[in-house]
Design a protein around this motif. Sequence first.
Motif, PDB file in Angstrom:
ATOM      1  N   ASN A   9      -3.117 -11.580  -2.990  1.00 31.53           N
ATOM      2  CA  ASN A   9      -2.491 -11.632  -4.299  1.00 31.53           C
ATOM      3  C   ASN A   9      -2.861 -12.939  -4.983  1.00 31.53           C
ATOM      4  O   ASN A   9      -2.521 -14.007  -4.484  1.00 31.53           O
ATOM      5  CB  ASN A   9      -0.974 -11.509  -4.153  1.00 31.53           C
ATOM      6  CG  ASN A   9      -0.274 -11.425  -5.479  1.00 31.53           C
ATOM      7  OD1 ASN A   9      -0.862 -11.039  -6.481  1.00 31.53           O
ATOM      8  ND2 ASN A   9       0.982 -11.795  -5.488  1.00 31.53           N
ATOM      9  N   ASP A  12       0.625 -13.928 -10.610  1.00 33.16           N
ATOM     10  CA  ASP A  12       2.050 -14.237 -10.461  1.00 33.16           C
ATOM     11  C   ASP A  12       2.928 -13.539 -11.498  1.00 33.16           C
ATOM     12  O   ASP A  12       4.048 -13.948 -11.747  1.00 33.16           O
ATOM     13  CB  ASP A  12       2.277 -15.756 -10.500  1.00 33.16           C
ATOM     14  CG  ASP A  12       1.800 -16.385 -11.790  1.00 33.16           C
ATOM     15  OD1 ASP A  12       1.362 -15.654 -12.704  1.00 33.16           O
ATOM     16  OD2 ASP A  12       1.871 -17.616 -11.899  1.00 33.16           O
ATOM     17  N   GLU A  15       5.665  -9.111  -8.657  1.00 29.08           N
ATOM     18  CA  GLU A  15       5.869  -9.344  -7.221  1.00 29.08           C
ATOM     19  C   GLU A  15       5.372  -8.142  -6.416  1.00 29.08           C
ATOM     20  O   GLU A  15       5.766  -7.004  -6.667  1.00 29.08           O
ATOM     21  CB  GLU A  15       7.353  -9.585  -6.925  1.00 29.08           C
ATOM     22  CG  GLU A  15       7.611  -9.919  -5.479  1.00 29.08           C
ATOM     23  CD  GLU A  15       9.074 -10.198  -5.180  1.00 29.08           C
ATOM     24  OE1 GLU A  15       9.395 -10.339  -3.983  1.00 29.08           O
ATOM     25  OE2 GLU A  15       9.878 -10.256  -6.114  1.00 29.08           O
ATOM     26  N   ILE A  16       4.515  -8.415  -5.467  1.00 24.07           N
ATOM     27  CA  ILE A  16       3.976  -7.379  -4.585  1.00 24.07           C
ATOM     28  C   ILE A  16       4.866  -7.350  -3.340  1.00 24.07           C
ATOM     29  O   ILE A  16       4.818  -8.242  -2.509  1.00 24.07           O
ATOM     30  CB  ILE A  16       2.509  -7.671  -4.192  1.00 24.07           C
ATOM     31  CG1 ILE A  16       1.639  -7.912  -5.427  1.00 24.07           C
ATOM     32  CG2 ILE A  16       1.959  -6.560  -3.314  1.00 24.07           C
ATOM     33  CD1 ILE A  16       1.515  -6.742  -6.374  1.00 24.07           C
ATOM     34  N   GLU A  17       5.688  -6.323  -3.257  1.00 26.97           N
ATOM     35  CA  GLU A  17       6.666  -6.227  -2.170  1.00 26.97           C
ATOM     36  C   GLU A  17       6.099  -5.459  -0.977  1.00 26.97           C
ATOM     37  O   GLU A  17       5.224  -4.609  -1.138  1.00 26.97           O
ATOM     38  CB  GLU A  17       7.927  -5.552  -2.685  1.00 26.97           C
ATOM     39  CG  GLU A  17       8.590  -6.349  -3.800  1.00 26.97           C
ATOM     40  CD  GLU A  17       9.847  -5.693  -4.340  1.00 26.97           C
ATOM     41  OE1 GLU A  17      10.224  -4.595  -3.856  1.00 26.97           O
ATOM     42  OE2 GLU A  17      10.445  -6.282  -5.245  1.00 26.97           O
ATOM     43  N   PRO A  18       6.616  -5.739   0.220  1.00 22.78           N
ATOM     44  CA  PRO A  18       6.144  -5.042   1.431  1.00 22.78           C
ATOM     45  C   PRO A  18       6.240  -3.519   1.330  1.00 22.78           C
ATOM     46  O   PRO A  18       5.354  -2.809   1.815  1.00 22.78           O
ATOM     47  CB  PRO A  18       7.057  -5.578   2.538  1.00 22.78           C
ATOM     48  CG  PRO A  18       7.481  -6.932   2.036  1.00 22.78           C
ATOM     49  CD  PRO A  18       7.596  -6.784   0.548  1.00 22.78           C
ATOM     50  N   ALA A  19       7.280  -3.006   0.676  1.00 27.60           N
ATOM     51  CA  ALA A  19       7.425  -1.554   0.529  1.00 27.60           C
ATOM     52  C   ALA A  19       6.285  -0.976  -0.309  1.00 27.60           C
ATOM     53  O   ALA A  19       5.811   0.137  -0.052  1.00 27.60           O
ATOM     54  CB  ALA A  19       8.769  -1.212  -0.101  1.00 27.60           C
ATOM     55  N   PHE A  20       5.828  -1.737  -1.299  1.00 21.73           N
ATOM     56  CA  PHE A  20       4.720  -1.261  -2.126  1.00 21.73           C
ATOM     57  C   PHE A  20       3.414  -1.277  -1.338  1.00 21.73           C
ATOM     58  O   PHE A  20       2.596  -0.366  -1.466  1.00 21.73           O
ATOM     59  CB  PHE A  20       4.590  -2.073  -3.416  1.00 21.73           C
ATOM     60  CG  PHE A  20       3.487  -1.586  -4.297  1.00 21.73           C
ATOM     61  CD1 PHE A  20       3.518  -0.303  -4.825  1.00 21.73           C
ATOM     62  CD2 PHE A  20       2.394  -2.378  -4.568  1.00 21.73           C
ATOM     63  CE1 PHE A  20       2.485   0.176  -5.618  1.00 21.73           C
ATOM     64  CE2 PHE A  20       1.358  -1.920  -5.356  1.00 21.73           C
ATOM     65  CZ  PHE A  20       1.403  -0.640  -5.887  1.00 21.73           C
ATOM     66  N   LYS A  23       3.259   1.730   0.612  1.00 21.40           N
ATOM     67  CA  LYS A  23       2.882   2.885  -0.216  1.00 21.40           C
ATOM     68  C   LYS A  23       1.365   2.919  -0.429  1.00 21.40           C
ATOM     69  O   LYS A  23       0.739   3.973  -0.370  1.00 21.40           O
ATOM     70  CB  LYS A  23       3.617   2.826  -1.558  1.00 21.40           C
ATOM     71  CG  LYS A  23       3.318   3.985  -2.489  1.00 21.40           C
ATOM     72  CD  LYS A  23       3.623   5.348  -1.886  1.00 21.40           C
ATOM     73  CE  LYS A  23       5.092   5.659  -1.896  1.00 21.40           C
ATOM     74  NZ  LYS A  23       5.377   7.061  -1.456  1.00 21.40           N
ATOM     75  N   GLN A 139       4.200   0.620 -10.346  1.00 24.98           N
ATOM     76  CA  GLN A 139       3.739   1.020  -9.014  1.00 24.98           C
ATOM     77  C   GLN A 139       2.819   2.238  -9.091  1.00 24.98           C
ATOM     78  O   GLN A 139       1.814   2.315  -8.392  1.00 24.98           O
ATOM     79  CB  GLN A 139       4.923   1.316  -8.079  1.00 24.98           C
ATOM     80  CG  GLN A 139       5.698   0.107  -7.685  1.00 24.98           C
ATOM     81  CD  GLN A 139       6.768  -0.297  -8.702  1.00 24.98           C
ATOM     82  OE1 GLN A 139       6.852   0.244  -9.796  1.00 24.98           O
ATOM     83  NE2 GLN A 139       7.581  -1.270  -8.333  1.00 24.98           N
TER      84      GLN A 139
END
Length: 182
Positions: A9, A12, A15-20, A23, A139
């Motif tokens: 990444n 800024d 936010e790139i989240e773990p759940a994404f 996916k 997303q």
Amino acid sequence: MSLKLEWSNEQDVFEIEPAFIAKLEELLRIAGQEEGVTDGEVALTFVDDERIHELNRDYRGIDRPTDVLSFAMRESGEDEIRIVFGDEDEYEVVEEPLEGEAEAEEEADEDDFAEPLGDIIISVPRAIAQSEEYGHSVQRELGFLFVHGFLHLLGYDHDGEDQEKAMFGKQEAILQKAGLTR
């Protein structure tokens, strides 16, 4: 072995989240199954418009930002740079492994190494703007661009109407299977 996603990444604004990421890994697995690709590594980088503009200018000669770029490792056209490695005879084996040790090391190396399929670069600000324009989630747009980039890595293109229809149909089917609907 299996398909593997390595990501980084460099922006800024989102936010790139773990759940994404999970996916995206699911999308990669589904797309791989659909295309008969079971092994390999895809490198994904999230960037800002300035960085993708720079890459688009430097590598494609197009002096403006874009939403996604793909750099396939399997391509081998006339204009591609050929990478040549030194002769294996140049290397000297210093120490012979113990019996059975070589097979174990070779097996471990095969498990750790995934053939690089290529790099996908996504402009997050472009994805955000496009998601607003098309009326769906960020997303979903990032997922769409990721699958689009992956199909380019496999050699798909959308220069003609028939090619575009086929490629976009594949993308939509993959997104539907992963639950990323409009």
